[in-house]
Scaffold this motif. Structure first.
Motif, short mmCIF file in Angstrom:
data_model
loop_
_atom_site.label_atom_id
_atom_site.label_comp_id
_atom_site.label_asym_id
_atom_site.label_seq_id
_atom_site.Cartn_x
_atom_site.Cartn_y
_atom_site.Cartn_z
N ALA A 177 0.75 -1.40 0.25
CA ALA A 177 0.25 0.11 -0.19
C ALA A 177 1.24 1.30 -0.02
N GLY A 178 1.76 1.36 0.08
CA GLY A 178 3.12 1.94 0.66
C GLY A 178 3.70 3.08 1.20
N ASN A 179 3.81 4.00 1.19
CA ASN A 179 4.52 4.71 2.51
C ASN A 179 3.83 5.60 3.48
N ILE A 180 3.33 5.01 4.70
CA ILE A 180 2.36 4.77 5.31
C ILE A 180 3.01 5.86 6.03
N ALA A 181 2.85 7.08 6.08
CA ALA A 181 3.47 8.45 6.90
C ALA A 181 2.43 8.56 8.27
N GLU A 182 3.13 9.11 8.89
CA GLU A 182 1.73 9.63 10.52
C GLU A 182 1.10 9.95 10.13
N SER A 183 0.49 10.77 9.31
CA SER A 183 -0.37 12.10 9.09
C SER A 183 -1.31 10.92 8.21
N THR A 184 -1.11 9.90 7.20
CA THR A 184 -1.47 9.16 6.23
C THR A 184 -3.40 8.57 7.30
N SER A 185 -4.51 8.62 6.59
CA SER A 185 -5.77 8.18 7.15
C SER A 185 -5.60 6.43 6.36
N ALA A 200 -0.77 -1.83 9.96
CA ALA A 200 -1.20 -0.30 9.55
C ALA A 200 -0.83 0.73 10.42
N ALA A 201 -1.73 0.55 11.71
CA ALA A 201 -0.97 1.02 12.97
C ALA A 201 0.58 0.97 13.54
N GLU A 202 0.78 -0.05 12.94
CA GLU A 202 2.28 0.30 13.73
C GLU A 202 3.16 1.12 12.53
N GLN A 203 2.59 1.19 12.00
CA GLN A 203 3.54 1.36 10.31
C GLN A 203 3.21 2.98 10.71
N LEU A 204 2.32 3.38 11.00
CA LEU A 204 1.75 4.86 11.27
C LEU A 204 2.91 5.16 13.01
N ASP A 206 5.22 5.96 16.06
CA ASP A 206 6.51 6.60 16.51
C ASP A 206 7.69 5.66 17.51
N GLY A 207 7.09 4.79 18.12
CA GLY A 207 7.87 4.29 18.42
C GLY A 207 7.71 4.31 20.07
N THR A 208 6.24 5.36 20.00
CA THR A 208 6.44 5.60 21.43
C THR A 208 5.04 5.06 22.46
N GLY A 209 4.66 3.99 21.32
CA GLY A 209 2.89 3.58 21.25
C GLY A 209 1.82 3.88 19.97
N LEU A 210 0.94 3.82 19.67
CA LEU A 210 -0.07 3.73 19.15
C LEU A 210 -0.03 4.52 19.60
N HIS A 211 -0.78 4.95 21.16
CA HIS A 211 -2.23 6.17 21.44
C HIS A 211 -2.94 7.35 20.52
N HIS A 212 -1.24 7.88 19.73
CA HIS A 212 -1.44 9.21 20.14
C HIS A 212 -2.00 9.45 18.26
N LEU A 213 -2.68 8.00 17.48
CA LEU A 213 -3.45 7.58 16.51
C LEU A 213 -4.69 8.90 16.03
N GLU A 214 -5.51 8.77 17.08
CA GLU A 214 -6.37 10.12 17.27
C GLU A 214 -6.67 9.14 16.11
N LYS A 215 -7.83 8.37 16.07
CA LYS A 215 -8.34 7.67 14.98
C LYS A 215 -8.31 7.99 13.68
N GLN A 216 -7.34 7.66 13.75
CA GLN A 216 -6.10 8.04 12.10
C GLN A 216 -7.04 5.82 10.91
N VAL A 217 -7.15 4.82 12.13
CA VAL A 217 -7.97 4.44 11.17
C VAL A 217 -9.06 3.64 11.58
N THR A 218 -9.53 3.43 10.68
CA THR A 218 -10.96 3.02 10.70
C THR A 218 -11.74 2.27 9.77
N GLY A 219 -12.61 1.50 10.36
CA GLY A 219 -13.02 0.18 9.86
C GLY A 219 -14.67 -0.07 9.90
N VAL A 265 -5.20 5.45 2.41
CA VAL A 265 -4.88 3.87 2.40
C VAL A 265 -6.44 3.13 2.53
N VAL A 266 -7.01 2.09 1.55
CA VAL A 266 -7.59 1.07 1.84
C VAL A 266 -7.78 0.03 2.11
#
Length: 644
Positions: A177-185, A200-204, A206-219, A265-266
């Motif tokens: 799916a490509g380069n999943i950067a910090e701001s990627t939805s 996908a969240a693991e790629q998003l 930053d090494g300090t945990g995934l809790h900062h993503l703020e609903k960037q992943v949806t399903g 990304v979908v």
């Protein structure tokens, strides 16, 4: 993996052993997931109470799991008691879970586990482990829980109706799916247990945990229990994802101003060739099929593909494009009735890569699949080209415990081959759009990497295509085209070993068809179900089935439940097709048409099985071979011009 993680994983897996034999494997999730979720929430609530001065930023991930009041905590509720099942049920009802999680935790009847003190043994077993975030941080416990889910689905098997996408396929898809950067939805319209979103969240992260993503992943998922499990899975990984319930095709929940919300990304592993509510969507809401007919009601593959495409950002609307990686059945690349959809994707340059995968990777079916990579803003140097990769070779997978799975090396090699656009080989090729136009928009890998395809299967498909298009028979071939005569001779020989497997598609019944097909292949036959083969140009479904019956050596029908194969049964009678019916002892569905006892026993025979169709398969094949042999001998005596 740390020693603590290893012990936690073993404890979770051994909890399955405790309830084994008390409830059906398909019920394991119903009891174990709520209990583990409850234990983690209780332990974390106690930890928060014990550390009131903890930095709020450090507890943000733990806020994803509900806070359990003292009187409903595990340590209070799970004491030995004759009414333990009732107390557990009441406690789970009182926990303030997310709305999507509620169907998983509410109204659970633990009474059946009270027998032989199984419930007490289970809670005592789980009481031995700590699940608070201080001891089992999300980055450690998330993968443990993911492995636990996978193990339960594997035990459940195909009969359970549920499945989880294998981890290696998820990894390969997310990397494609490509380069999943910090701001990627990131969005998954058929989210299942949430594996794609977690990866996908693991790629998003930053090494300090995934809790900062703020609903960037949806399903979204059509099944409310499955959606609830996805939300729990995300919480276990410390991900604040947004999960919704509903049919993504008929009732998408992620919309903005009457349009589908667009994402960077979908990712999706949608149900293969499932039914969908086409009749309710004829007005083409959300403009998913611009200027095109909607896909067949019993084959939603392209409905899901075009839904995913419409959910992608575009340079015209968003100043940037979007990318999708979708697990698709191989049939979408060559079925004639779906050419219009392939043409639209090719002409608009939406397809970037197609990576074909080995068969039998998935728990719920044995079909060959591929990862279809879409991109609404391909790099200039890749415009007008598609990269084909054949990852079906032995270098890409391994067989362990009767299971086929991609290897980590296989994932890396597939990614390398997919991204090496300037290099062509036996397993990968960059194909220009004009070449695809020349094949009438076929995306069959055999058109572009013929050496990698199964030759027997390809010959049978080509024979059905050539004869349905009215090409000349061997007796009419002119001498100046000897190569054509040889090719046609090869095709005729190949079909002499083909077996057409009929029956109901969908769920466990489709899994039975695939099992029968695979066992026939193990016996040396070129066995196919309908979805393995191309549609016939200018023919309706009945015509295609009739033609395929005539091309096959004989047919095998798994006749467990009523479906469209009742019509196939009647077609077999009309065409005097050699047909072996595998039917349960309590009666197959074709008995409803009232002619089962009146059929010509010379060419249709019934074989009753007790549990699995394969119980009588060998006997059915021997009978069919005998009938075919007798027919050919008789016809040769009657018609001396016959060559076979």
């Amino acid at each position: 993996m740390s020693e603590v993680s290893r012990q936690l994983g073993e404890k979770l897996l051994s909890s399955i052993d405790i309830i084994q034999g008390t409830v059906s494997p398909v019920k394991y999730k119903e009891y174990l997931i709520p209990l583990i979720y409850y234990k983690r929430a209780s332990d974390e609530s106690a930890r928060i109470d014990d550390n009131p001065n903890e930095d709020k930023s450090e507890t943000k991930a733990s806020k994803l799991v509900p806070y359990v009041e003292q009187q409903y905590r595990w340590s209070v509720v799970c004491k030995p008691s004759s009414d333990l099942s009732q107390r557990l049920s009441e406690a789970l009802t009182e926990i303030p879970v997310h709305d999507v999680v509620e169907p998983v935790t509410a109204n659970i009847d633990f009474e059946i586990l009270q027998e032989d003190d199984v419930l007490q043994q289970l809670v005592e077993h789980l009481d031995e482990i700590r699940l608070d975030f201080g001891y089992a941080a999300p980055e450690e416990f998330g993968p443990i829980f993911d492995n636990f889910l996978t193990h339960m689905y594997q035990i459940e098997g195909r009969g359970g109706g549920g499945f989880i996408t294998p981890r290696r396929i998820v990894q390969l898809s997310v990397q494609l799916a490509g380069n999943i950067a910090e701001s990627t939805s990131v969005h998954d319209p058929t989210v299942g247990s949430g594996g794609f979103l977690v990866q996908a969240a693991e790629q998003l992260g930053d090494g300090t945990g995934l809790h900062h993503l703020e609903k960037q992943v949806t399903g979204q998922d059509i099944n409310q229990i499955v959606a609830g499990i996805a939300r729990i899975n995300l919480e276990m990984h410390g991900v604040d994802g947004d999960i919704a319930v509903g049919d993504s095709l008929s009732a998408p929940q992620f919309t903005t101003d009457g349009e589908l919300k667009r994402f960077d990304v979908v990712l999706s592993d949608f149900p293969i060739s499932s039914d969908w509510q086409k009749s309710e969507l004829e007005d083409n809401p959300y403009n998913r099929f611009p200027g095109m007919k909607l896909p067949r009601e019993d084959r939603a593959d392209y409905a899901f593909i075009f839904h995913a495409l419409t959910c992608l950002k575009t340079p015209q609307q968003d100043e940037r494009g979007g990318e999708a990686a979708l697990i698709v059945p191989e049939g979408i690349f060559f079925r004639q009735t779906e050419k219009r959809y392939r043409k639209h994707l090719v002409e608009n340059d939406y397809i970037e890569q197609i990576v074909h995968l080995p068969e039998d990777l998935q728990q719920h079916h044995s079909l060959e699949t591929a990862i279809l990579k879409l991109n609404t803003d391909k790099p200039a140097e890749r415009e007008g080209e598609i990269r084909f990769v054949d990852a079906r070779g032995e270098d890409f997978y391994e067989n362990k415990k009767d299971t086929t799975r991609l290897t980590l090396r296989g994932v890396k090699e597939a990614i390398a081959a997919a991204n090496d656009w300037d290099s062509n080989s036996e397993i990968a090729r960059t194909v220009p759009r004009d070449r695809i136009r020349a094949t009438d928009f076929s995306l069959n890998i055999a058109e572009y990497l013929p050496a990698s395809d199964d030759p027997a299967r390809y010959r049978f498909i080509q024979r059905t295509r050539s004869q349905s298009n009215g090409e000349r028979k061997s007796g009419d071939i002119e001498s100046e085209d000897p190569s054509f005569a040889q090719r046609l001779s090869d095709l005729i020989t190949a079909s002499d070993n083909a077996v057409y497997v009929l029956g109901k598609y969908g769920g466990a019944t489709e899994a039975e068809l695939l099992d029968v097909r695979n066992e026939l292949r193990d016996k040396g036959y070129e066995a196919f179900i309908d979805r393995d083969l191309e549609d016939f140009p200018t023919q309706d479904l009945s015509g295609s089935v009739t033609t395929t019956m005539r091309l096959a050596k004989f047919c095998v029908m798994v006749d467990r439940e009523a479906s469209g194969h009742l019509n196939e049964y009647q077609l077999a009678q009309l065409n005097r097709t050699v047909l072996a019916r595998l039917t349960p002892e309590d009666g197959g569905s074709s008995r409803m048409i009232g002619t089962a006892e009146m059929i010509d026993v010379n060419y249709i025979e019934e074989f009753e099985f007790e549990i699995r169709p394969q119980e009588r398969l060998s006997e059915a094949v021997d009978w069919a071979e005998e009938i075919v042999s007798k027919r050919r001998q008789k016809y040769t005596e009657m018609y001396d011009w016959r060559e076979r």
